[in-house]
Design a protein around this motif. Structure first.
Motif, PDB file in Angstrom:
ATOM      1  N   GLN A  87       0.779  -1.399  -0.292  1.00 35.44           N
ATOM      2  CA  GLN A  87      -0.536   0.008  -0.449  1.00 35.44           C
ATOM      3  C   GLN A  87       0.303   1.641  -0.223  1.00 35.44           C
ATOM      4  O   GLN A  87      -0.044   2.195  -0.959  1.00 35.44           O
ATOM      5  CB  GLN A  87      -0.652   0.539   1.616  1.00 35.44           C
ATOM      6  CG  GLN A  87      -2.177   1.169   0.759  1.00 35.44           C
ATOM      7  CD  GLN A  87      -2.270   1.574   2.625  1.00 35.44           C
ATOM      8  OE1 GLN A  87      -1.923   1.264   3.784  1.00 35.44           O
ATOM      9  NE2 GLN A  87      -3.902   1.266   2.350  1.00 35.44           N
ATOM     10  N   ILE A 119      -4.315   1.436  -9.621  1.00 34.15           N
ATOM     11  CA  ILE A 119      -4.703   2.333  -8.732  1.00 34.15           C
ATOM     12  C   ILE A 119      -5.934   1.902  -8.419  1.00 34.15           C
ATOM     13  O   ILE A 119      -6.565   2.094  -7.036  1.00 34.15           O
ATOM     14  CB  ILE A 119      -4.788   3.918  -9.274  1.00 34.15           C
ATOM     15  CG1 ILE A 119      -5.902   4.088  -9.983  1.00 34.15           C
ATOM     16  CG2 ILE A 119      -3.680   4.001  -9.562  1.00 34.15           C
ATOM     17  CD1 ILE A 119      -6.377   5.852 -10.074  1.00 34.15           C
ATOM     18  N   PHE A 120      -7.151   0.889  -8.775  1.00 33.98           N
ATOM     19  CA  PHE A 120      -7.990   0.779  -8.289  1.00 33.98           C
ATOM     20  C   PHE A 120      -8.486  -0.882  -7.803  1.00 33.98           C
ATOM     21  O   PHE A 120      -8.698  -0.737  -6.924  1.00 33.98           O
ATOM     22  CB  PHE A 120      -9.203   0.976 -10.218  1.00 33.98           C
ATOM     23  CG  PHE A 120     -10.495   0.534  -9.409  1.00 33.98           C
ATOM     24  CD1 PHE A 120     -11.101   1.499  -8.329  1.00 33.98           C
ATOM     25  CD2 PHE A 120     -11.397  -0.362  -9.246  1.00 33.98           C
ATOM     26  CE1 PHE A 120     -12.157   1.117  -7.770  1.00 33.98           C
ATOM     27  CE2 PHE A 120     -12.896  -0.742  -8.347  1.00 33.98           C
ATOM     28  CZ  PHE A 120     -13.744  -0.171  -8.290  1.00 33.98           C
ATOM     29  N   GLU A 166      -6.541   5.941  -1.530  1.00 36.03           N
ATOM     30  CA  GLU A 166      -7.403   5.751  -0.811  1.00 36.03           C
ATOM     31  C   GLU A 166      -6.701   6.213   0.339  1.00 36.03           C
ATOM     32  O   GLU A 166      -7.214   6.448   1.445  1.00 36.03           O
ATOM     33  CB  GLU A 166      -8.222   4.432  -0.653  1.00 36.03           C
ATOM     34  CG  GLU A 166      -9.350   4.557  -1.821  1.00 36.03           C
ATOM     35  CD  GLU A 166      -9.095   3.828  -2.639  1.00 36.03           C
ATOM     36  OE1 GLU A 166      -7.765   3.298  -2.745  1.00 36.03           O
ATOM     37  OE2 GLU A 166     -10.030   3.235  -3.549  1.00 36.03           O
ATOM     38  N   LYS A 190     -10.921   8.972  -3.260  1.00 36.52           N
ATOM     39  CA  LYS A 190     -11.302   8.127  -4.070  1.00 36.52           C
ATOM     40  C   LYS A 190     -11.469   8.116  -4.991  1.00 36.52           C
ATOM     41  O   LYS A 190     -10.849   8.896  -5.293  1.00 36.52           O
ATOM     42  CB  LYS A 190     -12.755   8.123  -3.699  1.00 36.52           C
ATOM     43  CG  LYS A 190     -14.263   8.046  -4.105  1.00 36.52           C
ATOM     44  CD  LYS A 190     -15.515   7.978  -3.743  1.00 36.52           C
ATOM     45  CE  LYS A 190     -16.502   6.833  -4.120  1.00 36.52           C
ATOM     46  NZ  LYS A 190     -16.677   6.352  -3.254  1.00 36.52           N
ATOM     47  N   VAL A 191     -11.465   6.442  -4.992  1.00 34.36           N
ATOM     48  CA  VAL A 191     -10.937   6.153  -7.147  1.00 34.36           C
ATOM     49  C   VAL A 191     -12.177   6.039  -7.993  1.00 34.36           C
ATOM     50  O   VAL A 191     -12.478   4.105  -7.259  1.00 34.36           O
ATOM     51  CB  VAL A 191      -9.970   5.462  -6.811  1.00 34.36           C
ATOM     52  CG1 VAL A 191      -9.484   5.459  -8.558  1.00 34.36           C
ATOM     53  CG2 VAL A 191      -8.590   5.670  -6.398  1.00 34.36           C
ATOM     54  N   GLY A 214     -16.332  11.404   0.067  1.00 34.87           N
ATOM     55  CA  GLY A 214     -15.312  10.790   0.680  1.00 34.87           C
ATOM     56  C   GLY A 214     -15.208  11.043   1.715  1.00 34.87           C
ATOM     57  O   GLY A 214     -13.684  10.836   1.838  1.00 34.87           O
ATOM     58  N   GLU A 224     -13.080   7.341   2.314  1.00 35.06           N
ATOM     59  CA  GLU A 224     -11.876   7.456   1.652  1.00 35.06           C
ATOM     60  C   GLU A 224     -10.935   8.205   2.325  1.00 35.06           C
ATOM     61  O   GLU A 224      -9.160   8.408   2.642  1.00 35.06           O
ATOM     62  CB  GLU A 224     -11.819   7.630   0.463  1.00 35.06           C
ATOM     63  CG  GLU A 224     -12.680   6.683  -0.697  1.00 35.06           C
ATOM     64  CD  GLU A 224     -13.785   6.742  -0.235  1.00 35.06           C
ATOM     65  OE1 GLU A 224     -15.271   7.965  -0.193  1.00 35.06           O
ATOM     66  OE2 GLU A 224     -14.452   6.033  -1.463  1.00 35.06           O
ATOM     67  N   ALA A 225     -11.297   8.791   2.747  1.00 37.78           N
ATOM     68  CA  ALA A 225     -10.605  10.548   3.386  1.00 37.78           C
ATOM     69  C   ALA A 225      -9.765  10.007   5.013  1.00 37.78           C
ATOM     70  O   ALA A 225      -8.859  10.217   5.565  1.00 37.78           O
ATOM     71  CB  ALA A 225     -11.217  11.731   4.151  1.00 37.78           C
ATOM     72  N   GLY A 228      -9.210   6.880   5.243  1.00 33.18           N
ATOM     73  CA  GLY A 228      -7.716   6.183   4.219  1.00 33.18           C
ATOM     74  C   GLY A 228      -8.428   4.739   3.749  1.00 33.18           C
ATOM     75  O   GLY A 228      -7.836   3.616   3.506  1.00 33.18           O
ATOM     76  N   HIS A 229      -9.239   4.590   3.614  1.00 34.56           N
ATOM     77  CA  HIS A 229     -10.173   3.107   3.267  1.00 34.56           C
ATOM     78  C   HIS A 229     -11.155   3.358   1.935  1.00 34.56           C
ATOM     79  O   HIS A 229     -11.320   4.210   1.319  1.00 34.56           O
ATOM     80  CB  HIS A 229     -10.744   2.412   4.377  1.00 34.56           C
ATOM     81  CG  HIS A 229     -10.313   2.964   5.954  1.00 34.56           C
ATOM     82  ND1 HIS A 229      -9.129   1.923   6.003  1.00 34.56           N
ATOM     83  CD2 HIS A 229     -10.247   3.804   6.890  1.00 34.56           C
ATOM     84  CE1 HIS A 229      -8.701   1.951   7.451  1.00 34.56           C
ATOM     85  NE2 HIS A 229      -9.081   3.331   7.770  1.00 34.56           N
ATOM     86  N   LYS A 230     -10.599   2.488   1.036  1.00 37.49           N
ATOM     87  CA  LYS A 230     -11.381   1.292   0.000  1.00 37.49           C
ATOM     88  C   LYS A 230     -13.013   1.338   0.489  1.00 37.49           C
ATOM     89  O   LYS A 230     -13.253   0.505   0.771  1.00 37.49           O
ATOM     90  CB  LYS A 230     -10.526   1.144  -0.372  1.00 37.49           C
ATOM     91  CG  LYS A 230     -11.598   0.988  -2.307  1.00 37.49           C
ATOM     92  CD  LYS A 230     -10.271  -0.298  -3.314  1.00 37.49           C
ATOM     93  CE  LYS A 230     -10.666  -0.248  -4.162  1.00 37.49           C
ATOM     94  NZ  LYS A 230     -11.115   0.858  -5.191  1.00 37.49           N
TER      95      LYS A 230
END
Lengths: 343, 343, 343, 343
Positions: free
Chosen positions: A231, B89-90, B98, B103-104, C95, C98-99, C101-103
């Motif tokens: 990561q 990246i996704f 992330e 966000k992606v 987001g 994600e902000a 740090g997580h998807k």
């Protein structure tokens, strides 16, 4: 002709054995991402040398990367890490740890080393929970950023304090080779493995092109570390490059011979200054020395050599920093000592 | 004897010229952190080749690192990046983007390539400001993760769309050499430089031990990029290792020769499958091919060769992925083709 | 005269009982940060109602805040959360997750509800460890963002699937009152507490000025949650404001009465549309309905009422969204139904 | 009977005018998210009072939230903020700023106030770019966490220094009312608006149930601030709750009357201690005082009043902290002074 540089221990490439191994293995196909045979062999050798079969060992590229990986993998969002103010993570990594979300407490120390008293002082001023961060990790460097080292008793006390206070102990070993081969050292690699929860063996500053070996001995910290490496962009596709280097460095204790060489060269120069009656900013026994010179002496030495002016003492005098490395030759040292004798 | 692996393009070490250069320069002292002479020369050569003197060029270690550095340096906290669902990246970087707070958006595509229509669809469903993230960056890979490439018209349209919608365009060039030397390619390095805001030239998958050259052409994105490199642990002390490699790769267009070689080897194998009437998962012209085989054919080829089974088509058939590299020899290709002819 | 708005369920202030309690308690000194007597009493009432004495209960201000607090406190850096594409965290929180740090994996669903099959599909495409994020948490909303609810069998299956796959289950209950009082509901608050690991009871959309009650039933997730609340800026100095409101809402089941009222008003309007033969975007039984009207009908209704045009069906027709609340009066509903009958 | 508490200024509810306004407006439908009429009117009143029509004003819930919102919206990933060690962000927000990725430099001060010299000292030790974070923002509190205030000359010097060094100046105004109504104050709200780039007016500690008004005067910092509010979970659906409160507080200068009241009550108590010859930890002129008492005196006062023992001076003596508020009555003050006179 360019001046010889004592500015740092990463001015040259790498030990020739590594280049030879790169050539020899170049076209052998290997798995990526650290699953190559050389990495496996290097891990095995390190485990033998520290007499600790259960460690998890990961090879990554550099010190800042090692620090941010270890720290961010351990801490929960509200937890912090304690460091000396001179600690690399506190001052020289562009806020890398904070960028992963964690506060670094910076403590003023005499010699770059933390004691239980230092850490206790942070705990004492952070009792207003949950309005203050929770300390969970202690970061020490050995040798430190100012050239000093921890002796066994000091590390034992630190380790015991951490265990008693539910803190993890992490040692930045970017120059651990130099620490362990210093003339005043009484610690072994096995001691380091048993007294810390996680540490790393630095390659970049001891004869490798790049590479640090992160060694996790505390089972709780091992889990899923590979995810973090990936990561943070620290997983090399050709992990073999790191494995090959550590394998060569570990064979026949080359790693420790190179570190000792750098220390010996520094101590020769230190003696030369001592013989002339110079003072030092701190008394170091590794590959960094900090003699105090007056301005004209600094100017004189600068004619043929490069080094950093480390700290201004007064209008007339400053401490300079001289760093030797695995690649610092006897000839260069003699030449420099010759100039020192003329100051 | 180990099987030959077509699993990826990073199974071997590096092109011999690089090893020679490492040996030749090994003991020359150089500045650290990318300020060495080799890095300077490599940057100069790249600028010449893309006919763009004002670019900022930074050498770092790998693709995930390049992606997270570029993206996190550009986006403000509330901004997002648009990618194909197949984009590295996704899906294949353990949430690296992330982890930097962004966000992606992953878009379903036919062939791994984004069109203005794809991006417009994201913009259309994110109009409820400020309750939704703001799209600010478009991420494309060339060649893509499924082996396809952008042709000039497609990239021009994408570039124009991005400009019109205040979006930056970023090209992941981990395999840009392969894209630019594909037989169906009509883009030049100069085109890439002028149609994107930032992109990178991949070394790891094209003959280097490690290394990607991030090239920033949009002035707004250049500012203080070095801080980000350091903060993310991506700044090598011995930056020379990256400079030397790109210098060698850029000399006499070695970089493009190696990429073309990998494409040619893949196309030979593709022809062999085509001649036998096999279908492909997608029609690719770079160093990745995806022929569809039945289970017994896969088993047969697996006896002497390693590769990934990429996608199950039905109970009887699957697409496999074969990747060739700068190091894939004619002998191996012929041997493999021989086996294909017997399927 | 302003039009009556069916745009959302937070257009008015709060239930009068709350205002009375604020007045009555106003000058009584209380501890800050949630340690006031009213918060304690409210927690006690909630525990009784869900028949679960061991839960940890924290009052915070809003839904996005609750979501980011819960999710960021649970996940380690490499872990992700699975949601429906319609889920609030996926699309309507700028987001926020994600902000931290997580998807967030967004899944296409028919009705805003996740099934084990949905989650399994994410697990199936994320087996390439450690190159892909690790799923650790499932996020569901009840009632969902499109007005549907989970019935007991569905939640039991989801819960069992999560336990079997080492995933935590988190329910966004911004409109949990509406879900539990829907005419087709067969779940109790006790069921919710036992089938999820953490959930919240929404106050903002059910008669409070602000406030959500986060209820953690899984012991592993309770630890040190207060640190997260403080760190994310979600800890009110005057926590009494939240405690007083939940205390009033919990007394005599006012919370459920208000939710039921909002459902009943919506169902009356739904019937009016059904009686006229209108279709709906989805069949809902809570306080959100999505009838499909033609453009002139929409224009007609817009003369005296405000609502969102939710989704364009074709050139002639769109679904509108109508939301009722604890404050929607019988008079307004009758008036609106009167207009519907004339369409 | 419970003891009266001088522990903080948020032990009671809110000023009665606010409750009346909540009742009066309760059933009026309003737009959510800060777009209600009351918020608009409150913004207008604030602009008038500071004579600055171009400010952007956002109402959010609390001080930690305001701090993290402002700071994280301004800084790029490699940038840091400078604060006094006593600053709320440095020590009492559970690492909220670091959690958004940014280092906070904590400086030792005499009285909780920063001077240009303090900031210059940080700049001087952070010249090794890009290996160290870049300072971009200065955070000051007024009144400070230790009760002191900035006078005009000090703030002008600070402002000029920041402008000259490309630093933004941010004032935490959780107790700005108390600062501006202190007997030694010479600053106006208009001064604050023109000398800082962004600041906030605290409501929570000055008669509101909750709420801080963030006021951005520097155009560069205004852009897209709403996205940040939403992303951090700080956007209340019923923004009216904040708007109504600030509207009431701003009407007829109630805000300043309440702040002045809290100061006056504190000064009366301060005089009582002074008259008896007590010393103070620091000389404050706002609603916080820190008299030094011996242990038996502390014990005596504790019988009928609650307060914090702030700092141990020696075995026999400690400083206590007494905080008064908008709600501290004359009766309570007289009663307390009566007890002081008997010490």
């Amino acid at each position: 002709m360019k001046k010889y540089s004592f500015k740092n221990d990463y001015s040259e490439g790498c030990h020739p054995n590594i280049l030879e191994a790169l050539i020899k293995t170049n076209l052998v196909q290997q798995n990526g991402y650290g699953y190559d045979e050389y990495s496996d062999q290097a891990r095995e050798l390190i485990k033998q040398k520290m007499n600790h079969q259960n460690a998890d060992i990961h090879f990554i590229s550099g010190g800042t990367q090692a620090n941010l990986l270890v720290i961010s993998s351990i801490l929960r969002p509200h937890e912090s890490v304690v460091s000396a103010e001179t600690g690399h993570i506190f001052t020289n990594e562009t806020g890398a740890i904070e960028a992963t979300g964690h506060k670094v407490h910076g403590l003023v120390t005499e010699d770059g080393k933390l004691t239980p008293e230092h850490i206790q002082s942070v705990l004492d001023t952070h009792t207003n929970k949950p309005h203050q961060v929770k300390q969970k990790l202690v970061y020490v460097s050995n040798s430190t950023e100012v050239g000093t080292i921890y002796i066994k008793k000091e590390l034992q006390e630190l380790s015991a304090f951490c265990k008693a206070n539910d803190l993890y102990l992490f040692m930045d070993g970017a120059r651990l080779g130099q620490a362990l081969t210093s003339e005043i050292n009484d610690l072994t690699l096995e001691d380091i493995a048993s007294l810390t929860d996680v540490f790393y063996l630095g390659g970049t500053k001891n004869g490798a092109l790049l590479g640090e070996a992160i060694i996790i001995t505390n089972d709780k910290l091992k889990e899923e570390f590979g995810f973090h490496i990936k990561q943070k962009g620290a997983m090399l596709a050709k992990g073999r490059l790191l494995g090959i280097q550590f394998l060569e460095l570990m064979k026949n204790d080359l790693y420790f011979d190179l570190a000792k060489h750098s220390n010996v060269q520094a101590m020769k120069i230190k003696s030369a200054f001592q013989n002339k009656g110079f003072q030092f900013l701190s008394d170091t026994f590794t590959n960094q020395i900090f003699p105090i010179l007056n301005n004209s002496q600094i100017e004189k030495l600068s004619e043929n050599f490069d080094f950093y002016i480390w700290k201004k003492i007064d209008e007339e005098n400053s401490a300079i920093r001289l760093i030797t490395s695995w690649a610092t030759s006897d000839e260069v040292v003699e030449e420099f000592i010759g100039e020192v004798s003329l100051l």
